[in-house]
Scaffold this motif. Structure first.
Motif, short mmCIF file in Angstrom:
data_model
loop_
_atom_site.label_atom_id
_atom_site.label_comp_id
_atom_site.label_asym_id
_atom_site.label_seq_id
_atom_site.Cartn_x
_atom_site.Cartn_y
_atom_site.Cartn_z
N THR A 153 13.35 41.88 60.37
CA THR A 153 12.30 42.13 59.36
C THR A 153 12.13 40.98 58.35
O THR A 153 11.22 41.03 57.53
N ARG A 154 12.99 40.00 58.39
CA ARG A 154 12.78 38.83 57.50
C ARG A 154 13.41 37.59 58.13
O ARG A 154 14.06 36.78 57.45
N ALA A 155 13.21 37.44 59.42
CA ALA A 155 13.87 36.35 60.15
C ALA A 155 13.26 35.00 59.79
O ALA A 155 12.11 34.91 59.34
N ARG A 156 14.06 33.97 59.99
CA ARG A 156 13.59 32.60 59.74
C ARG A 156 13.45 31.86 61.07
O ARG A 156 14.30 31.98 61.95
N ILE A 157 12.40 31.07 61.16
CA ILE A 157 12.18 30.29 62.38
C ILE A 157 13.17 29.12 62.42
O ILE A 157 13.32 28.39 61.44
N LEU A 158 13.84 28.96 63.56
CA LEU A 158 14.81 27.88 63.72
C LEU A 158 14.27 26.76 64.60
O LEU A 158 14.52 25.59 64.35
N ALA A 159 13.54 27.14 65.63
CA ALA A 159 13.04 26.12 66.57
C ALA A 159 11.88 26.71 67.36
O ALA A 159 11.77 27.93 67.52
N ILE A 160 11.00 25.83 67.83
CA ILE A 160 9.87 26.27 68.65
C ILE A 160 9.83 25.42 69.91
O ILE A 160 9.90 24.19 69.84
N ASP A 161 9.75 26.10 71.04
CA ASP A 161 9.63 25.39 72.30
C ASP A 161 8.14 25.30 72.61
O ASP A 161 7.51 26.29 72.94
N GLU A 162 7.58 24.10 72.47
CA GLU A 162 6.12 24.03 72.55
C GLU A 162 5.62 23.56 73.93
O GLU A 162 4.43 23.32 74.11
N GLN A 163 6.53 23.53 74.92
CA GLN A 163 6.13 22.99 76.23
C GLN A 163 5.02 23.76 76.93
O GLN A 163 4.06 23.17 77.43
N ASN A 164 5.19 25.10 76.96
CA ASN A 164 4.15 25.92 77.61
C ASN A 164 2.80 25.72 76.95
O ASN A 164 1.76 25.64 77.62
N LEU A 165 2.85 25.67 75.63
CA LEU A 165 1.60 25.54 74.88
C LEU A 165 0.92 24.22 75.22
O LEU A 165 -0.28 24.16 75.46
N ARG A 166 1.72 23.14 75.25
CA ARG A 166 1.17 21.83 75.57
C ARG A 166 0.52 21.81 76.95
O ARG A 166 -0.55 21.25 77.14
N ARG A 167 1.21 22.45 77.88
CA ARG A 167 0.68 22.46 79.24
C ARG A 167 -0.70 23.13 79.26
O ARG A 167 -1.65 22.61 79.84
N ASP A 168 -0.79 24.27 78.60
CA ASP A 168 -2.08 24.99 78.56
C ASP A 168 -3.15 24.17 77.84
O ASP A 168 -4.30 24.12 78.26
N LEU A 169 -2.76 23.56 76.75
CA LEU A 169 -3.73 22.76 75.99
C LEU A 169 -4.25 21.61 76.84
O LEU A 169 -5.45 21.34 76.89
N ASP A 170 -3.32 20.95 77.53
CA ASP A 170 -3.72 19.82 78.36
C ASP A 170 -4.61 20.27 79.51
O ASP A 170 -5.45 19.51 80.01
N ALA A 171 -4.44 21.53 79.93
CA ALA A 171 -5.29 22.06 81.00
C ALA A 171 -6.63 22.55 80.45
O ALA A 171 -7.44 23.11 81.18
N GLY A 172 -6.82 22.41 79.14
CA GLY A 172 -8.11 22.75 78.57
C GLY A 172 -8.22 24.16 78.01
O GLY A 172 -9.31 24.62 77.65
N SER A 173 -7.10 24.86 77.93
CA SER A 173 -7.17 26.22 77.39
C SER A 173 -6.94 26.24 75.88
O SER A 173 -6.27 25.36 75.33
N VAL A 174 -7.48 27.28 75.28
CA VAL A 174 -7.10 27.60 73.91
C VAL A 174 -5.84 28.45 74.02
O VAL A 174 -5.74 29.31 74.90
N VAL A 175 -4.87 28.20 73.15
CA VAL A 175 -3.64 28.99 73.18
C VAL A 175 -3.66 29.94 71.99
O VAL A 175 -3.91 29.53 70.86
N VAL A 176 -3.43 31.21 72.26
CA VAL A 176 -3.46 32.22 71.20
C VAL A 176 -2.05 32.80 71.05
O VAL A 176 -1.51 33.42 71.97
N VAL A 177 -1.46 32.58 69.87
CA VAL A 177 -0.06 32.97 69.66
C VAL A 177 0.03 34.10 68.64
O VAL A 177 -0.66 34.08 67.61
N ALA A 178 0.89 35.06 68.92
CA ALA A 178 1.11 36.17 68.00
C ALA A 178 1.85 35.68 66.76
O ALA A 178 2.90 35.06 66.87
N GLY A 179 1.28 35.95 65.59
CA GLY A 179 1.95 35.57 64.35
C GLY A 179 3.09 36.52 64.05
O GLY A 179 3.27 37.55 64.71
N PHE A 180 3.91 36.14 63.05
CA PHE A 180 4.83 37.11 62.42
C PHE A 180 6.02 37.50 63.28
O PHE A 180 6.81 38.32 62.87
N GLN A 181 6.16 36.89 64.47
CA GLN A 181 7.25 37.36 65.33
C GLN A 181 7.96 36.21 66.03
O GLN A 181 7.41 35.13 66.22
#
Ligand code: ADP
Ligand code: ASP
Ligand code: MG
Length: 409
Positions: A109-137
């Protein structure tokens, strides 16, 4: 080609129509050739509904399970927005926090972000997609779903912008920027074109919920270019959070007024005035993981003094429970306490070079018959604790006495 992160809050995705509106806006940005990562909140009211639902089943919901419930709000909006984008002819893929792998600590309920693995997102972006990520979790090391605290989607947005080295993180909400006060309280409040990072940090921590404080901290740490804008207007530059003071066009003494009703006040009367007493009182409070905000100790007389401090309202009952045996042990006379208080604060980097801000504020409050119960100041803020029922009045009075409705000359 620029990469931008856009975050849309609950009101902005509050209905199917509004989700379609957001999809149209994103399509527009993408048509300019930008790569877009979108973070969305749950639909307006949904997180509150889920909390109430959980409490109907378990009075004090288990934090791990509560996070599983709460994360569903955002999971719905990411998929709906991706569908709306597809309807606009824009390829889009949704990701929950765990799917991205937004790694957090395990403080449910009050976690802190430590790291983000952005590889999947980059792949989708490079393929021309918009990436939609759930906030808050996010997800912890053991795979448990976590949430980031109320307003946490702002932090998801800024953290993603940092991880992806985005050109800008745009926080789209139901107001067109950061104002000199909450426009719901002060209709004359003015939008700030820029606000310094330090001021925004203070405003957020003192109750301006337009940005979650952790999102501002992240922006500072990773130097993310952060802007607050309206999702309901097509034009507008919103408010830019700046890091260099000389980047600021306007240098008002006070940038804004914030208020919150999250705190409760505890006073221990007739405390023996001797070394170690503050530690004896606040030590057990700290040991119980309760944060203390303002602290006031009076000058002693006849060997006795009074000791006051504020805690978050959620910790109020627990703090009182802890203090009663302490009071008996240190032989203090009594404990006075109340949670019908509010903290109203003035924030501005210009205070560093201007005297008399506090006295002007105190006079204005006195003229309205508003009693000040506690005061705390730092280089760039003055906060007062007052009776909760005067919150709005105090904010308006202070806004007026410092002429915040008028653009600085
Ligand atoms: P979202 O759902 O988009 O995250 P929030 O409700 O969390 O939106 O934050 C936006 C709200 O913050 C505004 O509607 C406004 O009432 C409130 N607010 C408080 N202080 C300020 C301020 N100084 N400037 C702008 N908005 C503020
Ligand atoms: N949905 C969450 C909340 O209402 C997170 C957010 O909107 O930022 O607090
Ligand atoms: Mg918010």
């Amino acid at each position: 080609m620029a990469l931008i992160v856009q975050k849309y809050g609950g009101t902005s995705v509050g209905s199917p129509e509004r989700i379609k509106n957001v999809a149209r806006r994103i399509a527009h940005w993408r048509a300019r050739g930008d790569q877009v990562v979108v973070v969305v909140s749950a639909m307006a009211g949904e997180t509150n509904r889920l909390i109430a639902l959980a409490k109907e089943v378990q009075a004090n919901p288990d934090p791990r399970e509560l996070d599983v419930v709460l994360s569903t709000g955002e999971q719905v909006t990411i998929a709906l927005l991706s569908m709306a984008l597809a309807e606009q002819g824009v390829p889009a893929r949704s990701y929950t926090g765990a799917q991205v792998r937004i790694l957090t600590d395990s403080a449910h309920t009050r976690a802190r972000i430590l790291a983000i693995d952005e590889q999947n997102l980059r792949r989708d972006l490079d393929a021309g997609s918009v990436v939609v990520v759930a906030g808050f979790q996010g997800v912890d090391e053991a795979g448990n779903i976590t949430t980031l605290g109320r307003g946490g989607s702002d932090t998801t947005g800024v953290a993603l912008a940092a991880a992806l080295k985005a050109q800008e993180c745009q926080i789209y909400t139901d107001v067109d920027g950061v104002y000199t006060a909450d426009p719901r309280i002060v209709p004359e409040a003015r939008r700030l074109k820029t606000v310094t990072f330090e001021e925004m940090l203070e405003l957020a921590s003192l109750g301006s919920k337009v940005l979650q404080i952790r999102s501002v901290e992240f922006a500072g740490k990773y130097r993310v270019r952060l802007r607050v804008l309206s999702s309901f207007e097509d034009e507008g530059e919103g408010t830019l959070i700046t890091f260099e003071e000389d980047e600021n066009m306007e240098q008002p003494v006070i940038a804004g007024i914030a208020s919150n009703r999250d705190e409760a006040k505890i006073t221990i009367l007739g405390v023996p005035d001797r070394p170690g007493i503050a530690y004896q009182i606040l030590g057990p409070i700290g040991d119980a993981n309760i944060d203390v905000d303002m602290i006031v100790q009076n000058v002693g007389h006849d060997g006795l003094t009074d000791f006051s401090f504020t805690v978050n309202r959620n910790d109020y009952a627990k703090a009182l429970e802890i203090l009663e045996p302490v009071r008996v042990h240190i032989k203090a006379r009594d404990i006075l306490s109340g949670d019908k208080i509010a903290k109203v604060s003035m924030v501005g980097v210009g205070m560093r070079s201007h005297a008399g801000i506090a006295s002007t504020a105190f006079r204005a409050l006195a003229e309205e018959g508003i009693n000040i119960q506690m005061i705390s100041t730092s280089e760039i803020k003055v906060s007062v604790v007052i009776d909760e029922k005067y919150t709005e009045l105090a904010v308006r009075v202070l806004h007026k006495v410092f002429n915040l409705d008028q653009a600085p000359a």
